[in-house]
Design an enzyme around this catalytic site. Structure first.
Site, PDB file in Angstrom:
ATOM      1  N   LYS A 252       0.875  -1.172   0.000  1.00 40.44           N
ATOM      2  CA  LYS A 252       0.000   0.000   0.000  1.00 40.44           C
ATOM      3  C   LYS A 252       0.912   1.222   0.000  1.00 40.44           C
ATOM      4  O   LYS A 252       1.571   1.524   0.991  1.00 40.44           O
ATOM      5  CB  LYS A 252      -0.908   0.018   1.224  1.00 40.44           C
ATOM      6  N   ARG A 257      -3.685   8.517  -5.495  1.00 42.14           N
ATOM      7  CA  ARG A 257      -4.267   7.603  -6.466  1.00 42.14           C
ATOM      8  C   ARG A 257      -4.558   8.360  -7.745  1.00 42.14           C
ATOM      9  O   ARG A 257      -5.060   9.473  -7.707  1.00 42.14           O
ATOM     10  CB  ARG A 257      -5.563   7.074  -5.890  1.00 42.14           C
ATOM     11  N   ARG A 272      -8.131  11.102  -7.249  1.00 43.74           N
ATOM     12  CA  ARG A 272      -9.104  10.253  -6.576  1.00 43.74           C
ATOM     13  C   ARG A 272     -10.463  10.940  -6.479  1.00 43.74           C
ATOM     14  O   ARG A 272     -11.503  10.304  -6.492  1.00 43.74           O
ATOM     15  CB  ARG A 272      -8.539   9.978  -5.181  1.00 43.74           C
ATOM     16  N   GLU A 302      -0.903   4.466  -8.395  1.00 42.70           N
ATOM     17  CA  GLU A 302      -0.582   5.392  -7.313  1.00 42.70           C
ATOM     18  C   GLU A 302       0.716   6.096  -7.692  1.00 42.70           C
ATOM     19  O   GLU A 302       1.663   5.431  -8.134  1.00 42.70           O
ATOM     20  CB  GLU A 302      -0.417   4.571  -6.026  1.00 42.70           C
ATOM     21  N   PHE A 342      -1.866  -0.414 -10.592  1.00 44.74           N
ATOM     22  CA  PHE A 342      -2.423  -1.569  -9.885  1.00 44.74           C
ATOM     23  C   PHE A 342      -3.735  -2.100 -10.440  1.00 44.74           C
ATOM     24  O   PHE A 342      -4.214  -3.137  -9.997  1.00 44.74           O
ATOM     25  CB  PHE A 342      -2.517  -1.343  -8.372  1.00 44.74           C
TER      26      PHE A 342
END
Ligand code: AMP
Length: 567
Positions: A252, A257, A272, A302, A342
Protein backbone atom coordinates in the site's frame (compact mmCIF):
# COMPACT_ATOMS: atom_id res chain seq x y z
CA UNK A 1 -40.11 25.06 -15.56
CA UNK A 2 -39.75 27.74 -12.93
CA UNK A 3 -36.83 27.58 -10.56
CA UNK A 4 -39.39 28.28 -7.86
CA UNK A 5 -40.95 24.81 -8.43
CA UNK A 6 -37.55 23.21 -7.86
CA UNK A 7 -37.07 25.14 -4.62
CA UNK A 8 -40.57 24.20 -3.44
CA UNK A 9 -39.64 20.58 -4.02
CA UNK A 10 -36.44 21.08 -2.00
CA UNK A 11 -38.49 22.50 0.88
CA UNK A 12 -40.70 19.39 0.79
CA UNK A 13 -37.63 17.15 0.83
CA UNK A 14 -36.15 18.99 3.81
CA UNK A 15 -39.40 18.63 5.71
CA UNK A 16 -39.43 14.83 5.69
CA UNK A 17 -37.11 11.95 6.45
CA UNK A 18 -39.33 9.40 4.70
CA UNK A 19 -37.29 8.06 1.80
CA UNK A 20 -40.34 6.78 -0.07
CA UNK A 21 -42.08 10.09 0.03
CA UNK A 22 -38.89 11.88 -1.06
CA UNK A 23 -38.34 9.64 -4.09
CA UNK A 24 -42.05 9.84 -5.05
CA UNK A 25 -41.92 13.65 -4.97
CA UNK A 26 -38.74 13.82 -7.03
CA UNK A 27 -39.98 11.19 -9.52
CA UNK A 28 -43.19 13.18 -10.09
CA UNK A 29 -41.15 16.32 -10.63
CA UNK A 30 -38.74 14.69 -13.12
CA UNK A 31 -41.66 13.44 -15.21
CA UNK A 32 -43.00 16.90 -15.94
CA UNK A 33 -39.68 18.52 -16.90
CA UNK A 34 -38.74 19.34 -20.48
CA UNK A 35 -35.86 17.27 -21.84
CA UNK A 36 -33.26 20.01 -21.58
CA UNK A 37 -34.22 20.72 -17.97
CA UNK A 38 -33.72 17.16 -16.70
CA UNK A 39 -29.95 17.08 -16.16
CA UNK A 40 -29.72 20.65 -14.75
CA UNK A 41 -32.59 19.92 -12.34
CA UNK A 42 -31.09 16.61 -11.21
CA UNK A 43 -27.71 18.28 -10.65
CA UNK A 44 -29.22 21.20 -8.72
CA UNK A 45 -31.33 18.92 -6.52
CA UNK A 46 -28.09 17.22 -5.52
CA UNK A 47 -26.42 20.58 -4.83
CA UNK A 48 -24.28 20.62 -7.95
CA UNK A 49 -23.99 23.37 -10.49
CA UNK A 50 -22.92 20.92 -13.22
CA UNK A 51 -22.90 17.16 -13.84
CA UNK A 52 -20.48 15.26 -11.66
CA UNK A 53 -17.93 14.43 -14.36
CA UNK A 54 -17.88 18.03 -15.59
CA UNK A 55 -14.56 19.70 -14.78
CA UNK A 56 -15.99 23.22 -14.71
CA UNK A 57 -16.05 24.87 -11.29
CA UNK A 58 -17.79 28.02 -10.13
CA UNK A 59 -14.84 29.27 -8.07
CA UNK A 60 -16.86 31.72 -6.05
CA UNK A 61 -15.85 32.49 -2.54
CA UNK A 62 -18.23 33.03 0.32
CA UNK A 63 -16.93 36.63 0.45
CA UNK A 64 -18.25 37.21 -3.09
CA UNK A 65 -21.66 35.70 -2.31
CA UNK A 66 -22.01 37.57 0.95
CA UNK A 67 -21.10 40.88 -0.73
CA UNK A 68 -24.04 40.42 -3.06
CA UNK A 69 -26.40 39.44 -0.26
CA UNK A 70 -25.36 42.42 1.84
CA UNK A 71 -25.77 44.82 -1.05
CA UNK A 72 -29.17 43.57 -2.14
CA UNK A 73 -30.72 43.27 1.29
CA UNK A 74 -28.82 46.13 2.94
CA UNK A 75 -27.93 43.71 5.71
CA UNK A 76 -24.71 44.18 7.53
CA UNK A 77 -22.44 41.28 8.38
CA UNK A 78 -23.36 41.27 12.07
CA UNK A 79 -27.05 40.84 11.30
CA UNK A 80 -26.27 37.96 8.96
CA UNK A 81 -23.98 36.26 11.50
CA UNK A 82 -26.63 36.53 14.20
CA UNK A 83 -29.15 34.85 11.89
CA UNK A 84 -26.60 32.21 10.94
CA UNK A 85 -25.93 31.45 14.62
CA UNK A 86 -29.63 30.74 15.11
CA UNK A 87 -30.01 28.40 12.13
CA UNK A 88 -26.49 27.05 11.54
CA UNK A 89 -27.15 27.02 7.81
CA UNK A 90 -26.05 29.72 5.37
CA UNK A 91 -28.98 29.00 3.04
CA UNK A 92 -31.54 29.50 5.80
CA UNK A 93 -29.71 32.59 7.06
CA UNK A 94 -29.88 34.02 3.53
CA UNK A 95 -33.59 33.29 3.33
CA UNK A 96 -34.13 35.03 6.67
CA UNK A 97 -32.30 38.23 5.69
CA UNK A 98 -34.11 38.27 2.35
CA UNK A 99 -37.43 38.07 4.20
CA UNK A 100 -36.60 40.73 6.76
CA UNK A 101 -35.29 43.11 4.17
CA UNK A 102 -38.01 42.77 1.58
CA UNK A 103 -38.53 46.52 1.28
CA UNK A 104 -35.11 47.00 -0.25
CA UNK A 105 -35.87 44.44 -2.87
CA UNK A 106 -39.04 45.79 -4.41
CA UNK A 107 -37.35 45.72 -7.79
CA UNK A 108 -37.40 41.93 -7.71
CA UNK A 109 -41.18 41.98 -7.80
CA UNK A 110 -41.17 43.44 -11.30
CA UNK A 111 -38.70 40.98 -12.75
CA UNK A 112 -39.65 37.83 -14.65
CA UNK A 113 -39.36 34.78 -12.40
CA UNK A 114 -36.24 32.62 -12.86
CA UNK A 115 -36.45 29.34 -14.76
CA UNK A 116 -34.27 26.26 -14.22
CA UNK A 117 -32.63 26.74 -17.62
CA UNK A 118 -31.84 30.38 -16.92
CA UNK A 119 -30.22 29.52 -13.59
CA UNK A 120 -28.05 26.92 -15.36
CA UNK A 121 -27.03 29.46 -18.02
CA UNK A 122 -25.91 31.94 -15.38
CA UNK A 123 -24.01 29.20 -13.53
CA UNK A 124 -22.20 28.44 -16.78
CA UNK A 125 -21.34 32.11 -17.21
CA UNK A 126 -19.99 32.22 -13.64
CA UNK A 127 -17.75 29.21 -14.32
CA UNK A 128 -16.55 30.68 -17.59
CA UNK A 129 -15.57 34.01 -15.99
CA UNK A 130 -11.83 33.58 -15.52
CA UNK A 131 -8.74 35.77 -15.82
CA UNK A 132 -8.64 39.48 -15.24
CA UNK A 133 -11.72 40.98 -13.62
CA UNK A 134 -13.21 37.51 -13.09
CA UNK A 135 -14.23 38.22 -9.54
CA UNK A 136 -16.23 41.32 -10.50
CA UNK A 137 -17.91 39.52 -13.39
CA UNK A 138 -18.79 36.56 -11.21
CA UNK A 139 -20.23 38.96 -8.65
CA UNK A 140 -22.37 40.65 -11.29
CA UNK A 141 -23.75 37.30 -12.49
CA UNK A 142 -24.55 36.25 -8.94
CA UNK A 143 -26.27 39.57 -8.39
CA UNK A 144 -28.37 39.03 -11.50
CA UNK A 145 -29.63 35.76 -9.99
CA UNK A 146 -30.29 37.03 -6.49
CA UNK A 147 -31.83 40.22 -7.82
CA UNK A 148 -34.68 38.16 -9.23
CA UNK A 149 -34.97 35.62 -6.42
CA UNK A 150 -37.61 35.33 -3.72
CA UNK A 151 -36.33 34.39 -0.22
CA UNK A 152 -36.70 30.62 -0.69
CA UNK A 153 -35.06 30.78 -4.11
CA UNK A 154 -32.20 32.78 -2.58
CA UNK A 155 -31.77 30.07 0.05
CA UNK A 156 -31.30 27.36 -2.57
CA UNK A 157 -29.19 29.51 -4.89
CA UNK A 158 -26.72 29.91 -2.03
CA UNK A 159 -26.78 26.16 -1.41
CA UNK A 160 -26.09 25.40 -5.08
CA UNK A 161 -23.31 28.00 -5.21
CA UNK A 162 -21.56 26.53 -2.19
CA UNK A 163 -22.39 22.97 -3.23
CA UNK A 164 -24.21 21.86 -0.09
CA UNK A 165 -27.92 21.06 -0.27
CA UNK A 166 -28.53 19.37 3.08
CA UNK A 167 -32.06 18.29 2.13
CA UNK A 168 -31.21 14.68 2.96
CA UNK A 169 -31.82 13.71 -0.66
CA UNK A 170 -28.67 12.04 -1.93
CA UNK A 171 -27.45 10.38 -5.12
CA UNK A 172 -28.69 6.90 -4.13
CA UNK A 173 -32.22 8.22 -3.68
CA UNK A 174 -31.96 10.11 -6.98
CA UNK A 175 -31.21 6.79 -8.71
CA UNK A 176 -34.38 5.40 -7.17
CA UNK A 177 -36.39 8.46 -8.27
CA UNK A 178 -35.09 8.23 -11.85
CA UNK A 179 -35.88 4.51 -11.93
CA UNK A 180 -39.40 5.21 -10.72
CA UNK A 181 -40.03 8.22 -12.95
CA UNK A 182 -39.07 6.53 -16.21
CA UNK A 183 -39.81 2.87 -15.34
CA UNK A 184 -36.24 1.66 -15.78
CA UNK A 185 -35.01 -1.07 -13.38
CA UNK A 186 -32.93 0.36 -10.52
CA UNK A 187 -29.96 -1.93 -11.25
CA UNK A 188 -29.85 -0.65 -14.86
CA UNK A 189 -29.91 2.96 -13.63
CA UNK A 190 -27.14 2.28 -11.11
CA UNK A 191 -24.91 0.58 -13.65
CA UNK A 192 -25.43 3.39 -16.15
CA UNK A 193 -24.54 5.98 -13.48
CA UNK A 194 -21.35 4.12 -12.81
CA UNK A 195 -20.47 4.05 -16.51
CA UNK A 196 -21.32 7.65 -17.35
CA UNK A 197 -20.31 9.10 -14.00
CA UNK A 198 -23.49 11.15 -13.65
CA UNK A 199 -27.09 10.40 -12.70
CA UNK A 200 -28.33 13.56 -14.45
CA UNK A 201 -27.16 12.31 -17.80
CA UNK A 202 -28.64 8.87 -17.12
CA UNK A 203 -31.97 10.51 -16.24
CA UNK A 204 -32.26 12.19 -19.62
CA UNK A 205 -31.35 9.01 -21.49
CA UNK A 206 -33.94 7.11 -19.44
CA UNK A 207 -36.50 9.74 -20.37
CA UNK A 208 -35.65 9.78 -24.08
CA UNK A 209 -34.71 6.18 -24.79
CA UNK A 210 -36.02 4.08 -21.88
CA UNK A 211 -34.38 0.95 -20.45
CA UNK A 212 -33.06 -0.20 -23.83
CA UNK A 213 -31.07 2.99 -24.46
CA UNK A 214 -29.64 3.02 -20.94
CA UNK A 215 -28.42 -0.56 -21.08
CA UNK A 216 -26.27 0.29 -24.11
CA UNK A 217 -24.19 2.78 -22.13
CA UNK A 218 -20.55 2.04 -21.45
CA UNK A 219 -17.44 3.80 -20.15
CA UNK A 220 -16.44 6.94 -21.98
CA UNK A 221 -12.74 7.60 -22.16
CA UNK A 222 -11.87 10.91 -20.43
CA UNK A 223 -14.82 10.64 -18.06
CA UNK A 224 -13.50 9.52 -14.70
CA UNK A 225 -15.07 6.61 -12.87
CA UNK A 226 -15.58 6.49 -9.12
CA UNK A 227 -12.69 4.59 -7.57
CA UNK A 228 -13.18 1.26 -5.84
CA UNK A 229 -12.52 1.59 -2.11
CA UNK A 230 -11.14 -0.72 0.54
CA UNK A 231 -12.32 -1.75 3.99
CA UNK A 232 -9.92 -1.56 6.89
CA UNK A 233 -8.64 -4.82 8.37
CA UNK A 234 -6.86 -4.93 11.72
CA UNK A 235 -4.83 -8.06 11.01
CA UNK A 236 -3.51 -10.00 8.02
CA UNK A 237 -5.56 -13.06 9.05
CA UNK A 238 -8.80 -11.27 8.38
CA UNK A 239 -8.57 -11.10 4.56
CA UNK A 240 -7.21 -14.63 4.38
CA UNK A 241 -10.21 -15.88 6.35
CA UNK A 242 -12.66 -13.75 4.36
CA UNK A 243 -11.28 -14.94 1.01
CA UNK A 244 -11.30 -18.66 1.86
CA UNK A 245 -7.62 -19.03 2.76
CA UNK A 246 -5.76 -17.36 -0.11
CA UNK A 247 -5.28 -13.72 -1.07
CA UNK A 248 -3.18 -11.35 -3.10
CA UNK A 249 -1.24 -8.80 -1.05
CA UNK A 250 0.18 -5.63 -2.57
CA UNK A 251 2.25 -2.83 -1.08
CA UNK A 252 0.00 0.00 0.00
CA UNK A 253 1.88 3.01 -1.29
CA UNK A 254 1.40 6.29 0.51
CA UNK A 255 0.93 8.51 -2.48
CA UNK A 256 -1.92 9.82 -4.55
CA UNK A 257 -4.27 7.60 -6.47
CA UNK A 258 -4.63 8.42 -10.13
CA UNK A 259 -6.93 7.20 -12.87
CA UNK A 260 -5.31 7.28 -16.27
CA UNK A 261 -7.37 7.60 -19.45
CA UNK A 262 -5.63 7.04 -22.78
CA UNK A 263 -7.04 7.39 -26.28
CA UNK A 264 -4.33 7.05 -28.92
CA UNK A 265 -1.73 9.65 -28.02
CA UNK A 266 -4.01 11.69 -25.78
CA UNK A 267 -3.67 11.03 -22.08
CA UNK A 268 -5.60 12.52 -19.18
CA UNK A 269 -5.15 11.93 -15.52
CA UNK A 270 -7.75 12.24 -12.80
CA UNK A 271 -7.29 12.42 -9.05
CA UNK A 272 -9.10 10.25 -6.58
CA UNK A 273 -11.72 13.00 -6.32
CA UNK A 274 -12.09 12.86 -10.10
CA UNK A 275 -10.55 16.24 -10.89
CA UNK A 276 -8.35 16.56 -13.92
CA UNK A 277 -4.73 16.76 -12.73
CA UNK A 278 -3.12 16.10 -16.13
CA UNK A 279 -1.22 19.40 -16.08
CA UNK A 280 0.35 18.62 -12.72
CA UNK A 281 1.92 15.37 -13.90
CA UNK A 282 3.52 15.93 -17.33
CA UNK A 283 6.19 13.26 -16.82
CA UNK A 284 3.52 10.66 -16.03
CA UNK A 285 1.64 11.63 -19.19
CA UNK A 286 4.83 11.20 -21.20
CA UNK A 287 5.56 7.85 -19.64
CA UNK A 288 2.05 6.53 -20.27
CA UNK A 289 2.19 7.67 -23.89
CA UNK A 290 5.49 5.89 -24.34
CA UNK A 291 4.89 2.68 -22.44
CA UNK A 292 1.21 1.74 -22.65
CA UNK A 293 0.97 -0.36 -25.75
CA UNK A 294 -2.76 -0.01 -26.45
CA UNK A 295 -4.86 2.72 -28.06
CA UNK A 296 -7.63 2.85 -25.56
CA UNK A 297 -7.29 2.27 -21.83
CA UNK A 298 -8.49 3.24 -18.38
CA UNK A 299 -5.93 2.28 -15.77
CA UNK A 300 -5.36 2.97 -12.11
CA UNK A 301 -2.24 3.49 -10.10
CA UNK A 302 -0.58 5.39 -7.31
CA UNK A 303 2.03 8.10 -7.76
CA UNK A 304 4.49 8.56 -4.96
CA UNK A 305 7.01 11.32 -4.40
CA UNK A 306 10.62 10.30 -4.19
CA UNK A 307 13.42 11.82 -2.16
CA UNK A 308 16.99 12.16 -3.43
CA UNK A 309 17.89 8.80 -1.91
CA UNK A 310 15.09 7.10 -3.84
CA UNK A 311 12.93 6.46 -0.75
CA UNK A 312 9.32 7.70 -0.69
CA UNK A 313 8.75 11.20 0.67
CA UNK A 314 5.94 11.98 3.10
CA UNK A 315 2.57 12.46 1.46
CA UNK A 316 2.36 16.23 1.98
CA UNK A 317 5.16 16.90 -0.52
CA UNK A 318 3.30 15.04 -3.23
CA UNK A 319 0.16 17.05 -2.69
CA UNK A 320 2.12 20.22 -3.39
CA UNK A 321 2.52 18.92 -6.93
CA UNK A 322 -1.26 18.83 -7.36
CA UNK A 323 -1.71 22.32 -6.03
CA UNK A 324 1.01 24.01 -8.02
CA UNK A 325 0.19 23.98 -11.68
CA UNK A 326 1.94 27.26 -12.38
CA UNK A 327 5.48 26.34 -11.79
CA UNK A 328 5.48 22.68 -12.65
CA UNK A 329 8.98 22.62 -14.05
CA UNK A 330 10.57 23.67 -10.78
CA UNK A 331 8.44 21.16 -8.96
CA UNK A 332 9.46 18.40 -11.36
CA UNK A 333 13.03 18.86 -10.25
CA UNK A 334 12.19 19.24 -6.59
CA UNK A 335 9.68 16.45 -6.20
CA UNK A 336 10.03 13.75 -8.82
CA UNK A 337 7.17 11.27 -8.78
CA UNK A 338 7.05 7.61 -9.61
CA UNK A 339 4.03 5.77 -10.95
CA UNK A 340 3.03 2.26 -9.93
CA UNK A 341 0.01 0.72 -11.68
CA UNK A 342 -2.42 -1.57 -9.88
CA UNK A 343 -5.59 -2.02 -11.96
CA UNK A 344 -7.05 -1.99 -15.47
CA UNK A 345 -10.71 -1.05 -15.94
CA UNK A 346 -10.94 -0.85 -19.71
CA UNK A 347 -8.63 -1.94 -22.51
CA UNK A 348 -9.28 -1.48 -26.23
CA UNK A 349 -13.07 -1.50 -26.14
CA UNK A 350 -13.33 -4.19 -23.48
CA UNK A 351 -14.68 -3.34 -20.03
CA UNK A 352 -12.78 -5.32 -17.45
CA UNK A 353 -14.56 -4.37 -14.26
CA UNK A 354 -16.49 -7.63 -14.04
CA UNK A 355 -13.34 -9.67 -14.67
CA UNK A 356 -11.72 -11.25 -11.59
CA UNK A 357 -8.79 -9.40 -10.02
CA UNK A 358 -6.27 -11.95 -11.32
CA UNK A 359 -7.40 -11.53 -14.93
CA UNK A 360 -7.30 -7.73 -14.68
CA UNK A 361 -3.83 -7.83 -13.17
CA UNK A 362 -2.67 -10.18 -15.95
CA UNK A 363 -4.04 -7.80 -18.57
CA UNK A 364 -2.32 -4.90 -16.85
CA UNK A 365 0.98 -6.76 -16.89
CA UNK A 366 0.66 -7.36 -20.62
CA UNK A 367 0.15 -3.73 -21.57
CA UNK A 368 2.17 -1.74 -19.03
CA UNK A 369 5.59 -1.81 -20.74
CA UNK A 370 8.26 -0.56 -18.37
CA UNK A 371 5.88 1.00 -15.88
CA UNK A 372 6.13 -1.03 -12.66
CA UNK A 373 3.08 -2.62 -11.07
CA UNK A 374 2.67 -2.47 -7.29
CA UNK A 375 4.79 -5.14 -5.60
CA UNK A 376 2.59 -8.21 -5.06
CA UNK A 377 2.50 -11.72 -3.59
CA UNK A 378 -0.22 -14.36 -3.63
CA UNK A 379 -0.22 -16.53 -0.56
CA UNK A 380 -2.21 -18.67 1.86
CA UNK A 381 0.42 -18.34 4.57
CA UNK A 382 -0.09 -15.63 7.14
CA UNK A 383 3.59 -15.63 8.12
CA UNK A 384 4.58 -14.93 4.57
CA UNK A 385 2.07 -12.07 4.50
CA UNK A 386 3.58 -10.72 7.73
CA UNK A 387 7.07 -10.78 6.26
CA UNK A 388 5.78 -8.97 3.20
CA UNK A 389 4.18 -6.35 5.47
CA UNK A 390 7.49 -5.84 7.29
CA UNK A 391 9.27 -5.39 3.98
CA UNK A 392 6.71 -2.83 2.82
CA UNK A 393 6.94 -0.81 6.03
CA UNK A 394 10.75 -1.02 6.07
CA UNK A 395 10.79 0.46 2.60
CA UNK A 396 8.76 3.42 3.85
CA UNK A 397 5.31 2.35 2.64
CA UNK A 398 2.09 2.47 4.59
CA UNK A 399 1.23 -1.19 4.84
CA UNK A 400 -0.52 -3.68 2.57
CA UNK A 401 -3.64 -3.98 0.46
CA UNK A 402 -5.27 -7.43 0.39
CA UNK A 403 -7.28 -8.28 -2.71
CA UNK A 404 -9.73 -11.13 -3.36
CA UNK A 405 -8.35 -13.18 -6.24
CA UNK A 406 -11.71 -13.49 -8.00
CA UNK A 407 -13.07 -10.10 -6.91
CA UNK A 408 -14.55 -7.75 -9.55
CA UNK A 409 -13.81 -4.00 -9.65
CA UNK A 410 -16.69 -2.28 -7.86
CA UNK A 411 -16.62 1.49 -8.59
CA UNK A 412 -17.44 3.74 -5.67
CA UNK A 413 -18.03 0.82 -3.31
CA UNK A 414 -16.16 0.18 -0.09
CA UNK A 415 -16.64 -3.57 0.08
CA UNK A 416 -14.66 -6.58 1.23
CA UNK A 417 -13.01 -7.36 -2.11
CA UNK A 418 -10.18 -5.08 -1.03
CA UNK A 419 -8.83 -4.60 2.47
CA UNK A 420 -6.24 -2.12 3.63
CA UNK A 421 -3.98 -3.09 6.48
CA UNK A 422 -1.84 -0.37 7.97
CA UNK A 423 0.98 -0.46 10.40
CA UNK A 424 -0.57 0.70 13.63
CA UNK A 425 1.05 3.76 15.16
CA UNK A 426 0.77 4.07 18.92
CA UNK A 427 -1.84 6.73 19.72
CA UNK A 428 -0.75 9.85 21.61
CA UNK A 429 -2.29 11.25 24.79
CA UNK A 430 -2.77 14.96 24.15
CA UNK A 431 -4.36 17.87 25.94
CA UNK A 432 -7.25 20.02 24.71
CA UNK A 433 -6.17 23.67 24.88
CA UNK A 434 -9.02 25.27 22.90
CA UNK A 435 -12.12 24.34 20.94
CA UNK A 436 -14.24 25.82 18.18
CA UNK A 437 -17.97 25.89 17.63
CA UNK A 438 -18.94 23.71 14.67
CA UNK A 439 -21.15 24.26 11.66
CA UNK A 440 -24.60 22.97 10.77
CA UNK A 441 -25.82 20.34 13.16
CA UNK A 442 -22.86 21.01 15.43
CA UNK A 443 -23.19 24.77 15.67
CA UNK A 444 -24.21 24.68 19.32
CA UNK A 445 -21.31 22.46 20.34
CA UNK A 446 -17.62 23.00 20.82
CA UNK A 447 -16.78 20.27 18.36
CA UNK A 448 -13.42 21.09 16.82
CA UNK A 449 -10.67 20.48 19.35
CA UNK A 450 -7.19 22.01 19.44
CA UNK A 451 -4.74 19.34 20.57
CA UNK A 452 -1.43 20.05 22.22
CA UNK A 453 1.54 18.36 23.86
CA UNK A 454 3.42 19.70 26.87
CA UNK A 455 7.01 20.88 26.69
CA UNK A 456 8.89 19.03 29.44
CA UNK A 457 11.26 21.92 29.91
CA UNK A 458 9.09 25.03 29.91
CA UNK A 459 5.78 23.43 30.85
CA UNK A 460 4.08 25.29 27.96
CA UNK A 461 1.68 23.57 25.56
CA UNK A 462 2.38 23.31 21.84
CA UNK A 463 -0.42 22.72 19.40
CA UNK A 464 -0.11 19.77 17.01
CA UNK A 465 -3.44 19.84 15.24
CA UNK A 466 -7.19 20.11 15.38
CA UNK A 467 -9.82 17.44 15.05
CA UNK A 468 -13.60 17.21 14.99
CA UNK A 469 -13.48 13.44 14.61
CA UNK A 470 -14.07 10.68 17.11
CA UNK A 471 -16.60 11.86 19.69
CA UNK A 472 -20.27 10.86 19.68
CA UNK A 473 -22.98 13.55 19.85
CA UNK A 474 -23.50 12.91 23.56
CA UNK A 475 -19.80 13.09 24.26
CA UNK A 476 -19.56 16.32 22.32
CA UNK A 477 -22.43 17.87 24.23
CA UNK A 478 -20.87 16.82 27.49
CA UNK A 479 -17.41 18.00 26.38
CA UNK A 480 -18.89 21.43 25.49
CA UNK A 481 -20.16 21.81 29.07
CA UNK A 482 -16.82 20.76 30.54
CA UNK A 483 -14.85 23.07 28.29
CA UNK A 484 -17.06 26.07 29.00
CA UNK A 485 -16.47 25.53 32.71
CA UNK A 486 -12.70 25.79 32.22
CA UNK A 487 -12.81 28.51 29.54
CA UNK A 488 -10.34 31.34 29.99
CA UNK A 489 -11.22 33.55 27.02
CA UNK A 490 -13.04 33.54 23.69
CA UNK A 491 -11.80 34.91 20.36
CA UNK A 492 -14.47 34.74 17.63
CA UNK A 493 -15.75 31.20 17.65
CA UNK A 494 -12.65 29.80 19.39
CA UNK A 495 -12.87 29.17 23.12
CA UNK A 496 -9.50 28.86 24.89
CA UNK A 497 -9.47 26.66 27.97
CA UNK A 498 -7.25 25.82 30.91
CA UNK A 499 -5.33 22.72 29.84
CA UNK A 500 -6.75 19.87 31.88
CA UNK A 501 -8.61 17.38 29.67
CA UNK A 502 -6.48 14.56 28.22
CA UNK A 503 -7.63 12.64 25.14
CA UNK A 504 -6.16 9.70 23.29
CA UNK A 505 -5.52 10.63 19.67
CA UNK A 506 -4.86 8.31 16.73
CA UNK A 507 -3.21 9.71 13.59
CA UNK A 508 -1.64 8.54 10.36
CA UNK A 509 1.58 10.48 10.29
CA UNK A 510 3.40 13.41 11.85
CA UNK A 511 4.01 16.04 9.19
CA UNK A 512 6.37 18.97 9.02
CA UNK A 513 4.29 22.09 9.65
CA UNK A 514 4.72 25.76 9.03
CA UNK A 515 1.46 26.57 10.79
CA UNK A 516 2.30 25.38 14.24
CA UNK A 517 5.06 26.83 16.34
CA UNK A 518 6.56 23.43 17.18
CA UNK A 519 7.03 22.72 13.45
CA UNK A 520 5.01 19.50 13.47
CA UNK A 521 1.37 18.59 12.76
CA UNK A 522 -0.64 15.39 13.03
CA UNK A 523 -2.20 14.07 9.82
CA UNK A 524 -5.75 12.69 10.16
CA UNK A 525 -5.94 13.13 13.90
CA UNK A 526 -9.00 11.61 15.56
CA UNK A 527 -9.93 11.21 19.20
CA UNK A 528 -10.17 7.55 20.19
CA UNK A 529 -10.87 7.96 23.91
CA UNK A 530 -11.27 10.57 26.60
CA UNK A 531 -8.60 9.74 29.13
CA UNK A 532 -10.42 10.53 32.37
CA UNK A 533 -7.78 8.43 34.10
CA UNK A 534 -4.83 10.55 32.98
CA UNK A 535 -3.57 13.73 34.53
CA UNK A 536 -1.73 16.47 32.64
CA UNK A 537 1.73 15.25 33.60
CA UNK A 538 0.93 11.77 32.28
CA UNK A 539 0.09 13.12 28.83
CA UNK A 540 2.65 12.83 26.02
CA UNK A 541 5.27 15.52 25.72
CA UNK A 542 6.42 17.48 22.70
CA UNK A 543 9.82 15.78 23.11
CA UNK A 544 8.24 12.36 22.64
CA UNK A 545 6.27 13.58 19.61
CA UNK A 546 9.50 14.86 18.08
CA UNK A 547 11.14 11.50 18.70
CA UNK A 548 8.35 9.71 16.80
CA UNK A 549 8.55 12.33 14.06
CA UNK A 550 12.30 11.81 13.62
CA UNK A 551 11.88 8.04 13.65
CA UNK A 552 9.66 8.28 10.56
CA UNK A 553 12.68 9.37 8.60
CA UNK A 554 14.57 6.21 9.29
CA UNK A 555 12.36 4.76 6.56
CA UNK A 556 11.23 7.80 4.66
CA UNK A 557 13.22 10.32 2.76
CA UNK A 558 12.97 14.02 3.55
CA UNK A 559 13.37 17.16 1.54
CA UNK A 560 16.21 19.37 2.64
CA UNK A 561 15.39 22.67 4.29
CA UNK A 562 16.04 24.70 1.17
CA UNK A 563 13.54 22.68 -0.88
CA UNK A 564 10.96 22.86 1.85
CA UNK A 565 11.05 26.65 2.07
CA UNK A 566 10.61 27.01 -1.66
CA UNK A 567 7.43 24.92 -1.49
P1 AMP B 1 -9.00 3.92 0.74
O1 AMP B 1 -8.96 4.91 -0.37
O2 AMP B 1 -9.04 4.54 2.09
O3 AMP B 1 -10.04 2.86 0.53
O4 AMP B 1 -7.57 3.17 0.75
C1 AMP B 1 -7.08 2.67 -0.39
C2 AMP B 1 -6.13 3.67 -1.01
O5 AMP B 1 -4.84 3.17 -0.97
C3 AMP B 1 -6.42 3.89 -2.47
O6 AMP B 1 -7.33 4.94 -2.67
C4 AMP B 1 -5.08 4.18 -3.09
O7 AMP B 1 -4.86 5.57 -3.16
C5 AMP B 1 -4.09 3.64 -2.09
N1 AMP B 1 -3.29 2.52 -2.56
C6 AMP B 1 -1.96 2.41 -2.34
N2 AMP B 1 -1.49 1.27 -2.84
C7 AMP B 1 -2.52 0.63 -3.41
C8 AMP B 1 -2.67 -0.62 -4.09
N3 AMP B 1 -1.63 -1.44 -4.25
N4 AMP B 1 -3.91 -0.96 -4.52
C9 AMP B 1 -4.96 -0.14 -4.33
N5 AMP B 1 -4.89 1.04 -3.69
C10 AMP B 1 -3.68 1.43 -3.23
Amino acid sequence: MLFQSLTELCEKLSATTKRNQMTENVADFLKILDNEEVEPAVSMLLGRAFPKWDQRTLDVSWATISNVIERLTKTDWKEFSATFKKTGDVGSATQAVFEVNKVHRQAALFEEPLTISEVRKVLEAIAEATGQGARERKERYIESLFGRANPVEAKYLVKILIGEMRTGFHEGLMELAVSKAFSVPLKTVQKATMYTGDIGEVAIICKKQGAQGVSNLSFTIFRPIKPMLAKMAETLDEPLREYGGKAAFEYKLDGARIQIHKLNSEVRIFSRRLTDVTRSLPEVVRQVRQEIAVDKAILEGEVIALGQDGNPLPFQHLMRRFRRVHDINTMLMEVPVKLFLFDALHVNGENLIDFPYLARRQKLKEISGNIPLTEQIITDDVDQAKQFMRKAVDQGHEGLMAKRLDGPYTPGIRGKHWFKIKEILEPLDLVIVAAEYGYGRRHKWLSDYHLAARDEESGSFYMLGKTFKGLTDEEMEDMTQRLLEIAVRQEGHVVFVKPSIVVEVAYNEIQESQTYECGMALRFARITRIREDKSLDEADTIQRVRQIYEKQFEKKSRLNRQQYREG
